[in-house]
Design a protein around this motif. Structure first.
Motif, PDB file in Angstrom:
ATOM      1  N   ALA A 222       0.854  -1.189   0.000  1.00  0.00           N
ATOM      2  CA  ALA A 222       0.000   0.000   0.000  1.00  0.00           C
ATOM      3  C   ALA A 222       0.884   1.231   0.000  1.00  0.00           C
ATOM      4  O   ALA A 222       2.058   1.182   0.405  1.00  0.00           O
ATOM      5  N   ILE A 223       0.308   2.333  -0.451  1.00  0.00           N
ATOM      6  CA  ILE A 223       1.083   3.566  -0.546  1.00  0.00           C
ATOM      7  C   ILE A 223       0.158   4.767  -0.343  1.00  0.00           C
ATOM      8  O   ILE A 223      -1.024   4.731  -0.709  1.00  0.00           O
ATOM      9  N   THR A 224       0.679   5.799   0.269  1.00  0.00           N
ATOM     10  CA  THR A 224       0.007   7.092   0.357  1.00  0.00           C
ATOM     11  C   THR A 224       0.980   8.166  -0.120  1.00  0.00           C
ATOM     12  O   THR A 224       2.194   7.995  -0.045  1.00  0.00           O
ATOM     13  N   GLY A 225       0.436   9.254  -0.623  1.00  0.00           N
ATOM     14  CA  GLY A 225       1.255  10.393  -1.056  1.00  0.00           C
ATOM     15  C   GLY A 225       0.760  11.643  -0.380  1.00  0.00           C
ATOM     16  O   GLY A 225       0.681  11.719   0.844  1.00  0.00           O
ATOM     17  N   GLU A 226       0.405  12.627  -1.185  1.00  0.00           N
ATOM     18  CA  GLU A 226      -0.231  13.818  -0.616  1.00  0.00           C
ATOM     19  C   GLU A 226      -1.620  13.484  -0.106  1.00  0.00           C
ATOM     20  O   GLU A 226      -2.114  14.109   0.841  1.00  0.00           O
ATOM     21  N   VAL A 227      -2.277  12.526  -0.768  1.00  0.00           N
ATOM     22  CA  VAL A 227      -3.558  12.011  -0.260  1.00  0.00           C
ATOM     23  C   VAL A 227      -3.266  10.748   0.530  1.00  0.00           C
ATOM     24  O   VAL A 227      -2.278  10.052   0.285  1.00  0.00           O
ATOM     25  N   HIS A 228      -4.113  10.408   1.487  1.00  0.00           N
ATOM     26  CA  HIS A 228      -3.786   9.295   2.363  1.00  0.00           C
ATOM     27  C   HIS A 228      -5.016   8.629   2.946  1.00  0.00           C
ATOM     28  O   HIS A 228      -6.093   9.221   3.050  1.00  0.00           O
ATOM     29  N   ASP A 229      -4.835   7.378   3.322  1.00  0.00           N
ATOM     30  CA  ASP A 229      -5.808   6.509   3.976  1.00  0.00           C
ATOM     31  C   ASP A 229      -5.034   5.561   4.875  1.00  0.00           C
ATOM     32  O   ASP A 229      -3.820   5.379   4.707  1.00  0.00           O
ATOM     33  N   ALA A 230      -5.730   4.922   5.794  1.00  0.00           N
ATOM     34  CA  ALA A 230      -5.157   3.793   6.523  1.00  0.00           C
ATOM     35  C   ALA A 230      -5.493   2.529   5.751  1.00  0.00           C
ATOM     36  O   ALA A 230      -6.634   2.337   5.318  1.00  0.00           O
ATOM     37  N   HIS A 231      -4.486   1.665   5.544  1.00  0.00           N
ATOM     38  CA  HIS A 231      -4.670   0.411   4.820  1.00  0.00           C
ATOM     39  C   HIS A 231      -4.301  -0.733   5.749  1.00  0.00           C
ATOM     40  O   HIS A 231      -3.134  -0.875   6.125  1.00  0.00           O
ATOM     41  N   ASP A 232      -5.283  -1.529   6.123  1.00  0.00           N
ATOM     42  CA  ASP A 232      -5.083  -2.644   7.053  1.00  0.00           C
ATOM     43  C   ASP A 232      -5.419  -3.969   6.384  1.00  0.00           C
ATOM     44  O   ASP A 232      -6.356  -4.053   5.581  1.00  0.00           O
ATOM     45  N   VAL A 233      -4.657  -4.992   6.746  1.00  0.00           N
ATOM     46  CA  VAL A 233      -4.951  -6.365   6.329  1.00  0.00           C
ATOM     47  C   VAL A 233      -5.407  -7.117   7.568  1.00  0.00           C
ATOM     48  O   VAL A 233      -4.666  -7.232   8.544  1.00  0.00           O
ATOM     49  N   ILE A 234      -6.630  -7.631   7.543  1.00  0.00           N
ATOM     50  CA  ILE A 234      -7.218  -8.274   8.709  1.00  0.00           C
ATOM     51  C   ILE A 234      -6.925  -9.770   8.723  1.00  0.00           C
ATOM     52  O   ILE A 234      -6.549 -10.335   9.746  1.00  0.00           O
ATOM     53  N   SER A 235      -7.112 -10.431   7.596  1.00  0.00           N
ATOM     54  CA  SER A 235      -6.892 -11.878   7.548  1.00  0.00           C
ATOM     55  C   SER A 235      -6.562 -12.318   6.133  1.00  0.00           C
ATOM     56  O   SER A 235      -6.944 -11.665   5.154  1.00  0.00           O
ATOM     57  N   ILE A 236      -5.855 -13.453   6.049  1.00  0.00           N
ATOM     58  CA  ILE A 236      -5.518 -14.069   4.764  1.00  0.00           C
ATOM     59  C   ILE A 236      -5.761 -15.568   4.900  1.00  0.00           C
ATOM     60  O   ILE A 236      -5.304 -16.189   5.856  1.00  0.00           O
ATOM     61  N   ALA A 237      -6.489 -16.136   3.963  1.00  0.00           N
ATOM     62  CA  ALA A 237      -6.735 -17.581   3.952  1.00  0.00           C
ATOM     63  C   ALA A 237      -6.546 -18.097   2.533  1.00  0.00           C
ATOM     64  O   ALA A 237      -7.077 -17.523   1.587  1.00  0.00           O
ATOM     65  N   SER A 238      -5.775 -19.148   2.383  1.00  0.00           N
ATOM     66  CA  SER A 238      -5.563 -19.735   1.059  1.00  0.00           C
ATOM     67  C   SER A 238      -5.816 -21.225   1.115  1.00  0.00           C
ATOM     68  O   SER A 238      -5.624 -21.869   2.149  1.00  0.00           O
ATOM     69  N   SER A 239      -6.260 -21.771   0.011  1.00  0.00           N
ATOM     70  CA  SER A 239      -6.537 -23.207  -0.080  1.00  0.00           C
ATOM     71  C   SER A 239      -6.377 -23.639  -1.527  1.00  0.00           C
ATOM     72  O   SER A 239      -6.461 -22.827  -2.451  1.00  0.00           O
ATOM     73  N   SER A 240      -6.137 -24.927  -1.710  1.00  0.00           N
ATOM     74  CA  SER A 240      -6.011 -25.444  -3.072  1.00  0.00           C
ATOM     75  C   SER A 240      -7.395 -25.731  -3.640  1.00  0.00           C
ATOM     76  O   SER A 240      -8.357 -25.969  -2.905  1.00  0.00           O
ATOM     77  N   ILE A 241      -7.485 -25.703  -4.956  1.00  0.00           N
ATOM     78  CA  ILE A 241      -8.717 -26.036  -5.663  1.00  0.00           C
ATOM     79  C   ILE A 241      -8.503 -27.369  -6.355  1.00  0.00           C
ATOM     80  O   ILE A 241      -7.556 -27.541  -7.125  1.00  0.00           O
TER      81      ILE A 241
END
Length: 305
Positions: A222-241
């Motif tokens: 994630a990136i902010t410049g002159e404009v900005h936000d908070a960028h959060d990652v809450i969870s990640i789940a991966s599985s095979s298909i």
């Protein structure tokens, strides 16, 4: 804290980098890619690559302004708020956005949402700020297929590189905001979003006939410049298909030299009648032979007496 669930022991490393950071400031927790401040960059990368050929990845994230009440774009429009007022109490614009990567290399800083340009693999960009005018609205979710040589169209918000895209209100929602990636090797890559309702997955785009690098690394930046936000990652789940094997086709005709017991063709009916006729004919021949034998035997007996 960040919740990670997957099948390949996905180990993540995180860093947050911003301009003029004070030494006495505590480090941000790993799930925070950027704070709601100018000129920040953050990344989160897997230490090990994804090993399955076909897989699904679910990512819960949050793009928001921590110190202001949550106000959706629709609510702001009804109230008559301006774009600047939506960004927060200080009246700033929001941006720039975040990216999800499935690439051959990992953890290389660059100008494309905090990661390197000319990458090899796929980048899925969650762009919250438009650098120029477009016929579509922002936030914009877009995918770029990188060949290791092509540059990202930064000034045009990646429009020249777009392999698939959709617009979706992914900022400050009342429910969990999630993005799902479904990849089937050499067949398709599909992106779905959960932002309208719980367990309501809205298709964003699908790319056909796509081949990603074998065993790619998963990354979020994630990136902010002159404009900005908070960028959060809450969870990640991966599985095979697990893909179903193609259905076995049932032969419509019996194999050569073999008759199907369930066939009812005219040819089959004719063969049955032919066999019956042969049996009757054979019976007649046997009966006639027996009759001749009896007559011959009786004739011999008469001559003897």
């Amino acid at each position: 804290m960040l919740r990670i669930t997957n099948l390949c022991t996905l180990l993540l490393a995180a860093t947050v980098v911003w301009a003029a950071k004070k030494k006495e400031e505590p480090e941000e927790p790993p799930e925070t890619l950027t704070q709601d401040r100018q000129s920040e960059t953050g990344w989160l990368w897997s230490r090990l690559p994804l090993t399955p050929s076909n897989y699904q990845i679910d990512i819960e994230f949050k793009v928001w302004i921590p110190d202001t009440p949550d106000v959706s774009m629709d609510q702001a429009n009804l109230r008559g708020d301006t774009h600047e007022q939506i960004g927060g109490g200080s009246g700033h614009l929001f941006g720039d956005g975040m990216a999800i990567w499935l690439t051959k290399s990992r953890a290389e800083y660059g100008p494309v949402f905090g990661s390197k340009d000319k990458f090899e693999g796929v980048g899925i960009f969650l762009d919250t700020y438009a650098n120029t005018r477009h016929s579509y609205s922002f936030p914009r979710i877009m995918a770029m297929i990188g060949d290791g040589r092509t540059e990202y169209d930064l000034g045009g918000d990646g429009e020249k590189n777009s392999a698939g895209a959709c617009s979706a209100s992914i900022r400050r929602n009342d429910i969990k905001t999630m993005l799902r990636i479904r990849y089937k090797k050499d067949k398709s890559l599909e992106v779905l979003l959960q932002y309208k309702g719980w367990d309501e997955w809205t298709p964003c785009f699908e790319i056909k006939n796509i081949s990603l690098p074998a065993m790619p690394y998963l990354g979020l930046t994630a990136i902010t410049g002159e404009v900005h936000d908070a960028h959060d990652v809450i969870s990640i789940a991966s599985s095979s298909i697990v893909l179903n094997p193609p259905n076995l086709q049932i032969e419509e005709a019996p194999k050569k030299g073999r008759k199907s017991p369930f066939s009812a063709s005219k040819e089959g009916e004719g063969s049955w009648f032919g066999t019956l006729f042969k049996l009757i004919l054979l019976g007649g021949v046997v009966a006639a032979a027996y009759q001749v034998y009896v007559m011959y035997f009786l004739k011999g007996m008469n001559k003897r007496f």
